[in-house]
Design a protein around this motif. Structure first.
Motif, PDB file in Angstrom:
ATOM      1  N   LEU A  96       4.954   8.827  -0.123  1.00 25.56           N
ATOM      2  CA  LEU A  96       3.531   8.869  -0.479  1.00 25.56           C
ATOM      3  C   LEU A  96       3.392   9.188  -1.961  1.00 25.56           C
ATOM      4  O   LEU A  96       2.563   8.610  -2.663  1.00 25.56           O
ATOM      5  CB  LEU A  96       2.805   9.955   0.325  1.00 25.56           C
ATOM      6  CG  LEU A  96       2.291   9.643   1.723  1.00 25.56           C
ATOM      7  CD1 LEU A  96       1.471  10.833   2.232  1.00 25.56           C
ATOM      8  CD2 LEU A  96       1.446   8.380   1.761  1.00 25.56           C
ATOM      9  N   ILE A  97       4.231  10.114  -2.424  1.00 21.71           N
ATOM     10  CA  ILE A  97       4.167  10.562  -3.823  1.00 21.71           C
ATOM     11  C   ILE A  97       4.698   9.472  -4.758  1.00 21.71           C
ATOM     12  O   ILE A  97       4.146   9.234  -5.831  1.00 21.71           O
ATOM     13  CB  ILE A  97       4.959  11.886  -3.975  1.00 21.71           C
ATOM     14  CG1 ILE A  97       4.277  12.989  -3.139  1.00 21.71           C
ATOM     15  CG2 ILE A  97       5.054  12.305  -5.435  1.00 21.71           C
ATOM     16  CD1 ILE A  97       5.162  14.193  -2.855  1.00 21.71           C
ATOM     17  N   ASP A  98       5.758   8.785  -4.333  1.00 20.30           N
ATOM     18  CA  ASP A  98       6.305   7.657  -5.107  1.00 20.30           C
ATOM     19  C   ASP A  98       6.553   6.498  -4.138  1.00 20.30           C
ATOM     20  O   ASP A  98       7.595   6.425  -3.484  1.00 20.30           O
ATOM     21  CB  ASP A  98       7.610   8.062  -5.794  1.00 20.30           C
ATOM     22  CG  ASP A  98       8.257   6.874  -6.521  1.00 20.30           C
ATOM     23  OD1 ASP A  98       7.611   5.791  -6.600  1.00 20.30           O
ATOM     24  OD2 ASP A  98       9.398   7.028  -6.999  1.00 20.30           O
ATOM     25  N   PRO A  99       5.581   5.564  -4.034  1.00 18.29           N
ATOM     26  CA  PRO A  99       5.691   4.490  -3.027  1.00 18.29           C
ATOM     27  C   PRO A  99       6.600   3.332  -3.428  1.00 18.29           C
ATOM     28  O   PRO A  99       6.708   2.356  -2.677  1.00 18.29           O
ATOM     29  CB  PRO A  99       4.239   4.013  -2.865  1.00 18.29           C
ATOM     30  CG  PRO A  99       3.540   4.411  -4.118  1.00 18.29           C
ATOM     31  CD  PRO A  99       4.292   5.555  -4.728  1.00 18.29           C
ATOM     32  N   SER A 100       7.291   3.418  -4.545  1.00 13.01           N
ATOM     33  CA  SER A 100       8.018   2.248  -5.056  1.00 13.01           C
ATOM     34  C   SER A 100       9.089   1.753  -4.077  1.00 13.01           C
ATOM     35  O   SER A 100       9.252   0.540  -3.887  1.00 13.01           O
ATOM     36  CB  SER A 100       8.648   2.544  -6.424  1.00 13.01           C
ATOM     37  OG  SER A 100       9.518   3.662  -6.342  1.00 13.01           O
ATOM     38  N   ARG A 101       9.810   2.657  -3.433  1.00  9.98           N
ATOM     39  CA  ARG A 101      10.894   2.225  -2.536  1.00  9.98           C
ATOM     40  C   ARG A 101      10.342   1.558  -1.270  1.00  9.98           C
ATOM     41  O   ARG A 101      10.880   0.570  -0.792  1.00  9.98           O
ATOM     42  CB  ARG A 101      11.775   3.426  -2.149  1.00  9.98           C
ATOM     43  CG  ARG A 101      12.912   3.648  -3.132  1.00  9.98           C
ATOM     44  CD  ARG A 101      13.829   4.771  -2.720  1.00  9.98           C
ATOM     45  NE  ARG A 101      14.478   4.535  -1.434  1.00  9.98           N
ATOM     46  CZ  ARG A 101      14.985   5.497  -0.661  1.00  9.98           C
ATOM     47  NH1 ARG A 101      14.902   6.755  -1.030  1.00  9.98           N
ATOM     48  NH2 ARG A 101      15.569   5.201   0.489  1.00  9.98           N
ATOM     49  N   ILE A 102       9.263   2.125  -0.742  1.00 10.96           N
ATOM     50  CA  ILE A 102       8.690   1.553   0.488  1.00 10.96           C
ATOM     51  C   ILE A 102       8.085   0.177   0.194  1.00 10.96           C
ATOM     52  O   ILE A 102       8.187  -0.751   0.988  1.00 10.96           O
ATOM     53  CB  ILE A 102       7.677   2.525   1.142  1.00 10.96           C
ATOM     54  CG1 ILE A 102       7.607   2.283   2.657  1.00 10.96           C
ATOM     55  CG2 ILE A 102       6.308   2.482   0.546  1.00 10.96           C
ATOM     56  CD1 ILE A 102       8.628   3.014   3.462  1.00 10.96           C
ATOM     57  N   VAL A 103       7.495   0.019  -0.993  1.00 12.83           N
ATOM     58  CA  VAL A 103       6.949  -1.285  -1.397  1.00 12.83           C
ATOM     59  C   VAL A 103       8.087  -2.286  -1.582  1.00 12.83           C
ATOM     60  O   VAL A 103       7.993  -3.438  -1.137  1.00 12.83           O
ATOM     61  CB  VAL A 103       6.098  -1.151  -2.687  1.00 12.83           C
ATOM     62  CG1 VAL A 103       5.710  -2.521  -3.230  1.00 12.83           C
ATOM     63  CG2 VAL A 103       4.843  -0.317  -2.412  1.00 12.83           C
ATOM     64  N   ALA A 104       9.183  -1.846  -2.185  1.00 15.17           N
ATOM     65  CA  ALA A 104      10.341  -2.730  -2.383  1.00 15.17           C
ATOM     66  C   ALA A 104      10.907  -3.176  -1.035  1.00 15.17           C
ATOM     67  O   ALA A 104      11.249  -4.353  -0.849  1.00 15.17           O
ATOM     68  CB  ALA A 104      11.414  -2.017  -3.201  1.00 15.17           C
ATOM     69  N   GLY A 105      10.980  -2.243  -0.078  1.00 13.04           N
ATOM     70  CA  GLY A 105      11.485  -2.571   1.254  1.00 13.04           C
ATOM     71  C   GLY A 105      10.598  -3.581   1.960  1.00 13.04           C
ATOM     72  O   GLY A 105      11.076  -4.556   2.559  1.00 13.04           O
ATOM     73  N   ALA A 106       9.282  -3.367   1.875  1.00  8.96           N
ATOM     74  CA  ALA A 106       8.334  -4.296   2.508  1.00  8.96           C
ATOM     75  C   ALA A 106       8.378  -5.662   1.816  1.00  8.96           C
ATOM     76  O   ALA A 106       8.272  -6.705   2.468  1.00  8.96           O
ATOM     77  CB  ALA A 106       6.926  -3.718   2.451  1.00  8.96           C
TER      78      ALA A 106
END
Length: 313
Positions: A96-106
């Motif tokens: 939530l604090i740094d969404p970059s990894r979850i966005v990259a995964g999606a």
């Protein structure tokens, strides 16, 4: 119309009646469970007004897990809610604090164009506005306790929310998917969701059993709405989920080494859900059932593949 101050909000993700979040109102204060995407934010603000509240009256956003259809709009929504804090699983809070990894995964699953279309630019949540909910954490919602229980199986960063007032769970994706157009004469038609990347069949069954231990009268699913009006009905739905989780795991193992594994998983899952839909006397024909479930069949096949590959490693 709300029951126990619980308002179902259609986030309009993908189509109508596909993705819900919930606004729980308690003595003039509000808490959201999940929030959809950036595109959902105007709808959530409208729901606040319809409930007779203002954005300043919202104290909590409980994010069941970090998948973008549940939490993608959290950062943007909180920009509109001056007093609200986000409550996240210990494994979800950093994303939530740094969404970059979850966005990259999606993005790896769906592609950049689809991420931009469906989710927009995912915004971070300020660290000081994030509350970490370890297993058993209780959110005090204006005197109404909301209990967060760790429920892996769909994802390892997932909790469900127990509301003793309504005797119901807010289940995120742990208690599967059930679309209202598939309701049959026996009630809701339900199936598990194994979407990428952390499906674990045994953990999911254990999580469902943990929810049942509270003898819930109903389950508020993200996809879509409330299912069950009595514990007996909820127990019946859980049985259907157990049977299908076992069938899905067996399917995965049967085709683990097949050269066209993905194709075989799609075929097998389609046959499984079509057969169960027929048995449940779902009021749609085979083509309509497939249309309603096509995206979930694709994601479940991918989730099964992730599980098989992880076991192999």
């Amino acid at each position: 119309m709300s029951q126990h101050g619980i308002h179902t909000v259609d986030t309009a993700f993908q189509r109508d009646h596909f993705d819900a979040c919930y606004l729980i109102v308690e003595n003039g204060r509000g808490a959201f469970v999940d929030c959809g995407t950036n595109h959902s934010v105007p709808l959530l603000l409208e729901a606040i007004a319809r409930a007779g509240l203002t954005p300043a009256d919202i104290d909590w956003l409980l994010v069941t897990h970090i998948h973008l259809d549940h939490a993608g709009g959290a950062g943007l929504l909180l920009q509109h809610l001056p007093n609200a804090r986000a409550v996240a699983h210990p494994r979800a809070a950093p994303h939530l604090i740094d969404p970059s990894r979850i966005v990259a995964g999606a993005t790896a699953v769906y592609g950049e164009a689809e991420i931009a279309r469906s989710y927009g630019q995912v915004q971070p949540v300020a660290a000081e506005r994030v509350v970490v909910a370890a297993d058993g954490h209780v959110v005090d919602h204006n005197g109404r306790p909301l209990l967060c229980l760790d429920t892996p199986g769909h994802a390892r960063h997932h909790y469900c929310v127990w509301d003793a007032r309504s005797v119901c769970w807010f289940t995120g994706d742990t208690f599967g998917l059930s679309y209202r157009e598939l309701d049959g004469p026996q009630g809701a038609f339900i199936l598990p969701t194994s979407s990428p990347v952390q499906f674990e069949p045994d953990a999911l069954k254990q999580s469902i059993a943990r929810l049942l231990a509270y003898q819930p009268q109903g389950m508020y699913l993200t996809h879509y709405g409330r299912v069950g009006e009595t514990y007996a009905q909820v127990e019946q739905l859980a049985q259907a989920l157990y049977e299908q989780i076992n069938a899905m795991a067996k399917l995965g193992q049967d085709f683990e080494s097949h050269p066209d594994r993905h194709g075989k998983l799609l075929e097998g899952l389609t046959a499984l859900y079509q057969q169960r839909a027929r048995e449940a006397q779902v009021p749609l024909d085979e083509a309509q059932v497939h249309e309603a479930l096509a995206m979930d069949i694709e994601l479940n096949a991918q989730g099964l593949a992730c599980w098989l590959d992880r076991a192999r490693r």
